[in-house]
Design an enzyme around this catalytic site. Structure first.
Site, PDB file in Angstrom:
ATOM      1  N   GLU A 118      45.437  49.603  25.558  1.00 36.58           N
ATOM      2  CA  GLU A 118      45.468  48.454  24.649  1.00 36.58           C
ATOM      3  C   GLU A 118      46.711  47.588  24.832  1.00 36.58           C
ATOM      4  OE1 GLU A 118      42.521  50.188  21.261  1.00 36.58           O
ATOM      5  OE2 GLU A 118      44.614  50.109  20.701  1.00 36.58           O
ATOM      6  N   GLU A 137      36.709  53.223  24.673  1.00 31.33           N
ATOM      7  CA  GLU A 137      36.817  53.765  23.316  1.00 31.33           C
ATOM      8  C   GLU A 137      35.774  53.095  22.450  1.00 31.33           C
ATOM      9  OE1 GLU A 137      40.664  53.689  21.386  1.00 31.33           O
ATOM     10  OE2 GLU A 137      41.675  54.174  23.267  1.00 31.33           O
TER      11      GLU A 137
HETATM   12  P1  P53 Z   1      42.998  55.312  14.731  1.00 23.24           P
HETATM   13  C1  P53 Z   1      44.104  49.616  16.025  1.00 23.24           C
HETATM   14  C2  P53 Z   1      42.937  48.898  16.168  1.00 23.24           C
HETATM   15  C3  P53 Z   1      42.021  49.263  17.137  1.00 23.24           C
HETATM   16  C4  P53 Z   1      42.286  50.337  17.968  1.00 23.24           C
HETATM   17  O1  P53 Z   1      42.480  54.385  15.921  1.00 23.24           O
HETATM   18  C5  P53 Z   1      43.456  51.039  17.824  1.00 23.24           C
HETATM   19  C6  P53 Z   1      44.358  50.695  16.851  1.00 23.24           C
HETATM   20  C7  P53 Z   1      45.622  51.474  16.676  1.00 23.24           C
HETATM   21  O2  P53 Z   1      45.451  52.430  15.669  1.00 23.24           O
HETATM   22  O3  P53 Z   1      43.805  52.066  18.609  1.00 23.24           O
HETATM   23  C8  P53 Z   1      42.912  52.790  19.394  1.00 23.24           C
HETATM   24  O4  P53 Z   1      43.340  56.629  15.355  1.00 23.24           O
HETATM   25  C9  P53 Z   1      43.797  53.698  20.194  1.00 23.24           C
HETATM   26  C10 P53 Z   1      43.567  55.155  19.939  1.00 23.24           C
HETATM   27  C11 P53 Z   1      43.209  55.351  18.483  1.00 23.24           C
HETATM   28  C12 P53 Z   1      41.897  54.672  18.206  1.00 23.24           C
HETATM   29  O5  P53 Z   1      41.959  53.306  18.532  1.00 23.24           O
HETATM   30  O6  P53 Z   1      44.155  54.625  14.163  1.00 23.24           O
HETATM   31  O7  P53 Z   1      43.739  53.433  21.577  1.00 23.24           O
HETATM   32  O8  P53 Z   1      44.718  55.857  20.333  1.00 23.24           O
HETATM   33  O9  P53 Z   1      43.186  56.689  18.088  1.00 23.24           O
HETATM   34  C13 P53 Z   1      41.468  54.798  16.769  1.00 23.24           C
HETATM   35  O10 P53 Z   1      41.839  55.439  13.797  1.00 23.24           O
END
Ligand code: P53
Length: 484
Positions: free
Chosen positions: A190, A383
């Site tokens: 990201e 993701e």
């Molecule tokens: P968590 C923000 C918005 C979209 C994706 O996030 C993001 C974030 C940062 O939190 O991060 C990605 O665990 C990231 C992963 C993360 C996942 O989204 O906050 O690449 O490491 O775990 C989900 O719910």
């Protein structure tokens, strides 16, 4: 190109993780402290702004603390000692690809060492060997929100051009040690985190600066160069290997049919996403950058060679995370949803997850078309998933039908995008296994196919249990996306 209404035969089905959210063992075998090790735990009720702004004081306090409950990424889910079991479970599910990241500080504890820590190198050799045993393709993120803390405190993070050389040495160590195993590399998780997850992405603090905005863009510039330079290195060492860039895709619709909102949507997409992908995919700063710099009083420091480097070494594929969509509005008082680390305007047509993330499967087809239309290079969804407070029932099972529903709907839209003609090469859901949340460091915000018995305080047996979604996804992979 031939018409195709099924997933390609060699489609890369799998799931994703990140070192700082799974490994634990934050101080074992010579590992140094990373920015992730000073990330505090929050709950979903804490305001987004509060989570985002970590101060120098909080960082220094955390640095002296030995407390893992307060800083849960230090214990993760102890993948460090469970990786054989975890990889076996993923392999038994039929996964073709496993996305994980390498911990920079396990190899270079402060980031400035000249040679890597042998125990760190040894650990990842074992991980790669284990994956190879099952023919599981590794998708490796070189840096996922866990840069060395030393580089923040002593060098000011990525706004300092010296970081490029440190990162380049680290990445080349990975190519030399593990290049034989890897076809797909991602330089930074990201990379637009320089806008919405500044500290963990770039190590930039508000304290020691008078132009924070400029620092963020300067840091991003250095990451762009770092990405290009390691592409150069990778292609000379492993010409067939592919390097991708990765963005958190914040897809947005106009809040209404008012032209003002349609225009706002274009501006939001440029600022949040395209600024980053335009540079990395096309190899030059986009036409709208000069106005952006002008309006925000930003003057990027660039060397003469930079233009040429960015133009010559662009990425081979575009990876992105997709969780939700949002709407754009010129009206700043528009209703908000909880969101995570970035501004989320409410879309009345969408439902949200427990954490306020707006679920929008069609938005994924929209996004795939939007990105492919713009770039025409292979896309990789690295993701996608839903965080939920799963419940382990008395029969020792987890009936996560909402996760199955979420993923099914998104996979259906992926298939339609493939039919539209989009070149989509793979899909790794977030996440393979329950892990510590990135944004809040909660354990109870679960994403995995595999349940991990551990609570928010880090207590629990760490036992791994396959959820209902585990068996469902196994069948999806087995049928190459036909039986969902
Ligand atoms: P968590 C923000 C918005 C979209 C994706 O996030 C993001 C974030 C940062 O939190 O991060 C990605 O665990 C990231 C992963 C993360 C996942 O989204 O906050 O690449 O490491 O775990 C989900 O719910």
């Amino acid at each position: 190109k031939n018409y195709q209404n099924t997933f390609p035969e060699n489609f890369l089905w799998g799931a994703a993780t990140a070192a700082c959210q799974i490994e634990g063992a934050y101080d074992l075998d010579g590992k140094g402290l990373s920015v992730a090790d000073v990330a505090m735990r929050f709950t979903k009720d804490v305001a987004r702004a509060e989570r985002k702004n970590i101060s120098l004081e909080q960082v220094l306090q955390a640095k002296e603390s030995r407390d893992s409950k307060k800083y849960p990424k230090r214990h993760g889910i102890d993948f460090y000692h469970h990786f054989k079991e975890d990889i076996r479970l993923c392999a038994e599910m039929g996964m073709k690809v496993f996305r994980f990241s390498i911990s920079w500080t396990r190899l270079f504890p402060t980031g400035i060492e000249e040679i890597p820590n042998p125990k760190g190198v040894q650990f990842y050799h074992e991980v790669f060997e284990e994956l190879a045993k099952y023919n599981l393709e590794p998708l490796v993120t070189i840096n996922h929100f866990d840069m060395p803390l030393h580089l923040v405190l002593e060098y000011g993070g990525w706004k300092n051009r010296e970081l490029i050389a440190f990162y380049r040495r680290y990445a080349n160590t990975l190519f030399d040690e593990f290049g034989q195993y890897v076809n797909y590399w991602i330089a930074f998780n990201e990379i637009n985190g320089a806008k919405f997850n500044v500290f963990f992405s770039t190590g930039t603090l508000r304290e020691n600066t008078d132009n924070y905005g400029e620092d963020c863009y300067q840091a991003a510039h250095h990451q762009f160069l770092a990405s290009s330079l390691i592409k150069k290195d990778l292609q000379s060492k492993y010409p067939k290997a592919k390097l991708g860039c990765m963005v958190a895709k914040f897809t947005s619709y106009p809040a209404t049919a008012e032209p003002e909102n349609a225009m706002q949507m274009i501006l939001d997409e440029q600022l949040n996403n395209f600024y980053f992908t335009d540079v990395l995919v096309r190899g030059e700063y986009p036409y709208y950058a000069s106005k952006l710099f002008h309006d925000n009083g930003i003057q990027l420091k660039m060397e003469e060679e930079d233009v040429e480097i960015l133009k010559t070494y662009t990425v081979d594929f575009l990876a992105f995370s997709y969780y939700m969509s949002s709407v754009s509005s010129y009206d700043e008082t528009i209703e908000k949803t909880a969101g995570n680390l970035t501004e989320m305007n409410k879309n009345p047509y969408l439902k949200s997850s427990e954490w306020g993330w707006q679920i929008d499967p069609i938005g994924l087809r929209y996004t795939l078309n939007q990105l492919y239309e713009r770039y025409q290079i292979p896309l990789f969804i690295v993701e996608n998933g839903i965080g939920a407070d799963d419940c382990l029932t008395e029969d020792g099972k987890v009936h996560d039908t909402y996760r199955i529903d979420y993923l099914r709907q998104h996979i259906q839209q992926m298939k339609l995008a493939i039919e539209d003609g989009v070149d989509l090469i793979g899909y790794t859901t977030w996440s393979a296994i329950d892990l510590v949340s990135s944004g809040t460091s909660e354990m109870s915000k679960r994403y995995g196919f595999i349940y991990v018995e551990q609570d928010d305080n880090g207590n629990g047996s760490l036992k791994r249990i396959a959820k209902d979604s585990y068996y469902w996804y196994k069948n999806v992979i087995f049928s190459n996306g036909e039986d969902i």
